[in-house]
Design a protein around this motif. Structure first.
Motif, PDB file in Angstrom:
ATOM      1  N   SER A 112       0.834  -1.126  -0.196  1.00 37.36           N
ATOM      2  CA  SER A 112      -0.101   0.178  -0.077  1.00 37.36           C
ATOM      3  C   SER A 112       0.737   1.277   0.002  1.00 37.36           C
ATOM      4  CB  SER A 112      -0.970  -0.015   1.333  1.00 37.36           C
ATOM      5  OG  SER A 112      -0.175  -0.084   2.578  1.00 37.36           O
ATOM      6  N   GLU A 113       2.014   1.264   0.682  1.00 42.29           N
ATOM      7  CA  GLU A 113       2.787   2.688   0.893  1.00 42.29           C
ATOM      8  C   GLU A 113       3.278   2.855  -0.705  1.00 42.29           C
ATOM      9  OE1 GLU A 113       6.918   4.120   2.367  1.00 42.29           O
ATOM     10  OE2 GLU A 113       6.244   2.407   3.300  1.00 42.29           O
ATOM     11  N   ARG A 114       3.714   2.101  -1.451  1.00 41.97           N
ATOM     12  CA  ARG A 114       4.225   2.409  -2.869  1.00 41.97           C
ATOM     13  C   ARG A 114       3.065   2.717  -3.691  1.00 41.97           C
ATOM     14  NH1 ARG A 114       7.463  -2.918  -4.276  1.00 41.97           N
ATOM     15  NH2 ARG A 114       5.337  -3.419  -4.696  1.00 41.97           N
ATOM     16  N   HIS A 115       2.037   2.262  -3.385  1.00 43.55           N
ATOM     17  CA  HIS A 115       0.830   2.611  -4.455  1.00 43.55           C
ATOM     18  C   HIS A 115       0.078   4.193  -4.147  1.00 43.55           C
ATOM     19  CE1 HIS A 115       1.072  -0.647  -7.160  1.00 43.55           C
ATOM     20  NE2 HIS A 115       1.111  -1.618  -6.046  1.00 43.55           N
ATOM     21  N   SER A 116       0.173   4.184  -2.671  1.00 38.15           N
ATOM     22  CA  SER A 116      -0.480   5.505  -2.226  1.00 38.15           C
ATOM     23  C   SER A 116       0.449   6.782  -2.700  1.00 38.15           C
ATOM     24  CB  SER A 116      -0.544   5.233  -0.629  1.00 38.15           C
ATOM     25  OG  SER A 116       0.511   5.432  -0.023  1.00 38.15           O
ATOM     26  N   LEU A 117       1.831   6.503  -2.649  1.00 36.70           N
ATOM     27  CA  LEU A 117       2.553   7.471  -3.242  1.00 36.70           C
ATOM     28  C   LEU A 117       2.279   8.009  -4.788  1.00 36.70           C
ATOM     29  CD1 LEU A 117       5.897   6.480  -1.558  1.00 36.70           C
ATOM     30  CD2 LEU A 117       4.661   8.473  -0.918  1.00 36.70           C
ATOM     31  N   LEU A 118       1.981   6.852  -5.489  1.00 35.94           N
ATOM     32  CA  LEU A 118       2.054   6.875  -6.765  1.00 35.94           C
ATOM     33  C   LEU A 118       0.426   7.708  -7.173  1.00 35.94           C
ATOM     34  CD1 LEU A 118       3.589   6.469  -9.394  1.00 35.94           C
ATOM     35  CD2 LEU A 118       2.747   4.417  -9.487  1.00 35.94           C
ATOM     36  N   ALA A 119      -0.253   7.303  -6.464  1.00 34.00           N
ATOM     37  CA  ALA A 119      -1.775   7.705  -6.560  1.00 34.00           C
ATOM     38  C   ALA A 119      -2.067   8.971  -6.073  1.00 34.00           C
ATOM     39  CB  ALA A 119      -2.625   6.527  -5.955  1.00 34.00           C
TER      40      ALA A 119
ATOM     41  N   VAL B   6       0.056  15.747  -5.228  1.00 39.35           N
ATOM     42  CA  VAL B   6       1.254  15.833  -5.431  1.00 39.35           C
ATOM     43  C   VAL B   6       1.352  15.898  -6.917  1.00 39.35           C
ATOM     44  CG1 VAL B   6       3.628  15.124  -5.246  1.00 39.35           C
ATOM     45  CG2 VAL B   6       2.127  14.819  -3.330  1.00 39.35           C
ATOM     46  N   ALA B   7       2.247  17.026  -7.425  1.00 36.78           N
ATOM     47  CA  ALA B   7       2.312  17.011  -8.775  1.00 36.78           C
ATOM     48  C   ALA B   7       2.563  15.793  -9.679  1.00 36.78           C
ATOM     49  CB  ALA B   7       3.301  18.116  -9.137  1.00 36.78           C
ATOM     50  N   PRO B   8       2.224  15.241 -10.685  1.00 36.37           N
ATOM     51  CA  PRO B   8       2.634  13.976 -11.285  1.00 36.37           C
ATOM     52  C   PRO B   8       4.153  13.501 -11.319  1.00 36.37           C
ATOM     53  CG  PRO B   8       1.305  15.070 -12.446  1.00 36.37           C
ATOM     54  CD  PRO B   8       1.517  16.035 -11.576  1.00 36.37           C
ATOM     55  N   LEU B   9       5.013  14.447 -11.697  1.00 37.33           N
ATOM     56  CA  LEU B   9       6.507  14.361 -11.713  1.00 37.33           C
ATOM     57  C   LEU B   9       7.424  14.092 -10.526  1.00 37.33           C
ATOM     58  CD1 LEU B   9       8.991  13.697 -13.600  1.00 37.33           C
ATOM     59  CD2 LEU B   9       9.349  16.368 -13.745  1.00 37.33           C
ATOM     60  N   ASP B  10       6.572  14.889  -9.445  1.00 35.00           N
ATOM     61  CA  ASP B  10       7.027  14.517  -8.105  1.00 35.00           C
ATOM     62  C   ASP B  10       6.621  13.403  -7.402  1.00 35.00           C
ATOM     63  OD1 ASP B  10       8.440  17.304  -8.240  1.00 35.00           O
ATOM     64  OD2 ASP B  10       6.729  18.210  -7.309  1.00 35.00           O
ATOM     65  N   ARG B  11       5.330  13.021  -7.635  1.00 40.80           N
ATOM     66  CA  ARG B  11       4.868  11.590  -7.383  1.00 40.80           C
ATOM     67  C   ARG B  11       5.654  10.527  -7.947  1.00 40.80           C
ATOM     68  NH1 ARG B  11      -0.764  13.027  -9.263  1.00 40.80           N
ATOM     69  NH2 ARG B  11      -0.525  11.487 -10.837  1.00 40.80           N
ATOM     70  N   LEU B  12       5.832  10.683  -9.177  1.00 40.19           N
ATOM     71  CA  LEU B  12       7.011   9.534  -9.820  1.00 40.19           C
ATOM     72  C   LEU B  12       8.262   9.479  -8.888  1.00 40.19           C
ATOM     73  CD1 LEU B  12       6.138  10.060 -13.491  1.00 40.19           C
ATOM     74  CD2 LEU B  12       5.984   7.948 -12.259  1.00 40.19           C
ATOM     75  N   ASP B  13       9.009  10.794  -8.664  1.00 45.28           N
ATOM     76  CA  ASP B  13      10.276  10.909  -8.094  1.00 45.28           C
ATOM     77  C   ASP B  13      10.160  10.377  -6.814  1.00 45.28           C
ATOM     78  OD1 ASP B  13      12.216  12.765  -6.171  1.00 45.28           O
ATOM     79  OD2 ASP B  13      12.867  12.105  -8.108  1.00 45.28           O
TER      80      ASP B  13
ATOM     81  N   ALA C 224      11.130   5.759  -2.909  1.00 45.10           N
ATOM     82  CA  ALA C 224      10.952   4.927  -1.971  1.00 45.10           C
ATOM     83  C   ALA C 224      10.976   3.297  -2.319  1.00 45.10           C
ATOM     84  CB  ALA C 224       9.204   5.037  -1.653  1.00 45.10           C
ATOM     85  N   LEU C 225      10.774   3.256  -3.573  1.00 46.79           N
ATOM     86  CA  LEU C 225      11.624   1.820  -3.947  1.00 46.79           C
ATOM     87  C   LEU C 225      13.004   1.643  -3.713  1.00 46.79           C
ATOM     88  CD1 LEU C 225       9.533   1.349  -7.274  1.00 46.79           C
ATOM     89  CD2 LEU C 225       9.035   0.435  -5.085  1.00 46.79           C
ATOM     90  N   ASN C 226      13.607   2.681  -3.961  1.00 43.79           N
ATOM     91  CA  ASN C 226      15.148   2.429  -3.851  1.00 43.79           C
ATOM     92  C   ASN C 226      15.533   2.740  -2.487  1.00 43.79           C
ATOM     93  OD1 ASN C 226      15.597   2.828  -6.735  1.00 43.79           O
ATOM     94  ND2 ASN C 226      15.871   4.865  -6.855  1.00 43.79           N
ATOM     95  N   LYS C 227      14.850   2.973  -1.576  1.00 45.99           N
ATOM     96  CA  LYS C 227      15.181   3.089  -0.342  1.00 45.99           C
ATOM     97  C   LYS C 227      14.831   1.413   0.482  1.00 45.99           C
ATOM     98  CE  LYS C 227      14.280   7.862   0.987  1.00 45.99           C
ATOM     99  NZ  LYS C 227      13.397   8.707   1.804  1.00 45.99           N
ATOM    100  N   MET C 228      14.048   0.635  -0.226  1.00 40.95           N
ATOM    101  CA  MET C 228      13.677  -0.608   0.191  1.00 40.95           C
ATOM    102  C   MET C 228      15.040  -1.620  -0.178  1.00 40.95           C
ATOM    103  SD  MET C 228       9.786  -1.233  -1.033  1.00 40.95           S
ATOM    104  CE  MET C 228       9.849  -2.838  -1.078  1.00 40.95           C
TER     105      MET C 228
END
Length: 191
Positions: free
Chosen positions: A64-71, A75-82, A87-91
């Motif tokens: 859920s954490e990953r998808h909530s960030l993207l959804a 937050v502006a779309p490019l910032d959401r992707l960033d 977050a994935l990289n931190k994992m």
């Protein structure tokens, strides 16, 4: 506090061991011993190690954490992707590069061995692609992401490059591939 059910304990052990060691290197015995159960317990609750792995893939793919960030459309779309890819990289870095991405690890190890696993991975990647594509489409609409290529093509490139970077980070045990993904692929390709 109540003790987790047998199926929950087996699931948690499988998730941990599949992520740490991979599918083939994690025996049913390893999983059930880690869960503190008898070997037959896995078969009573999951049918087979392959069935259990499919459930682990589905769970991991819906974190859920990953998808909530993207959804998060506040937050502006490019910032959401960033934020999402950070977050994935931190994992990956949190495990000192030992784990990588479970989906990427399974993708490298199992598709030729198991139709069931390949189907579950494909479904998760399709869902993941759609979420990334939606953010890219939003960025194209607000002008923050290039319109030179279709959103689906950009999302495909992002996902492929990120998964490759996660595998390279795991092999190299450093953040260089992940940093290159963020600076070159994410920020410059989309600009």
């Amino acid at each position: 506090m109540a003790r987790p059910s047998v199926s929950v304990q087996i699931f948690a052990s499988a998730l941990k061991l599949f992520h740490e060691k991979g599918f083939n290197a994690s025996s049913v015995q390893d999983i059930t011993e880690d869960a503190g159960m008898q070997k037959g317990s896995l078969y009573n609750h999951y049918g087979s190690k392959e069935d259990l792995a499919a459930k682990v893939i589905d769970h991991y793919g819906r974190l859920s954490e990953r998808h909530s960030l993207l959804a998060d459309e506040s937050v502006a779309p490019l910032d959401r992707l960033d934020r999402y890819f950070q977050a994935l990289n931190k994992m990956v870095t949190a495990s000192a590069f030992a784990r990588g991405c479970l989906l990427g690890n399974f993708s490298a190890e199992l598709p030729s061995q198991s139709l069931l696993i390949r189907e579950h991975l494909s479904a998760i990647y399709s869902s993941w692609m759609s979420a990334i594509e939606k953010a890219v489409t939003g960025g194209q609409a607000d002008g923050s992401i290039t319109r030179e290529l279709p959103a689906r093509q950009l999302a495909t490139a992002l996902l492929g490059a990120r998964e490759g970077a996660a595998l390279r980070a795991k092999v190299g045990r450093d953040h260089n591939a992940l940093s290159a993904f963020m600076s070159v692929i994410l920020r410059r390709t989309l600009a």
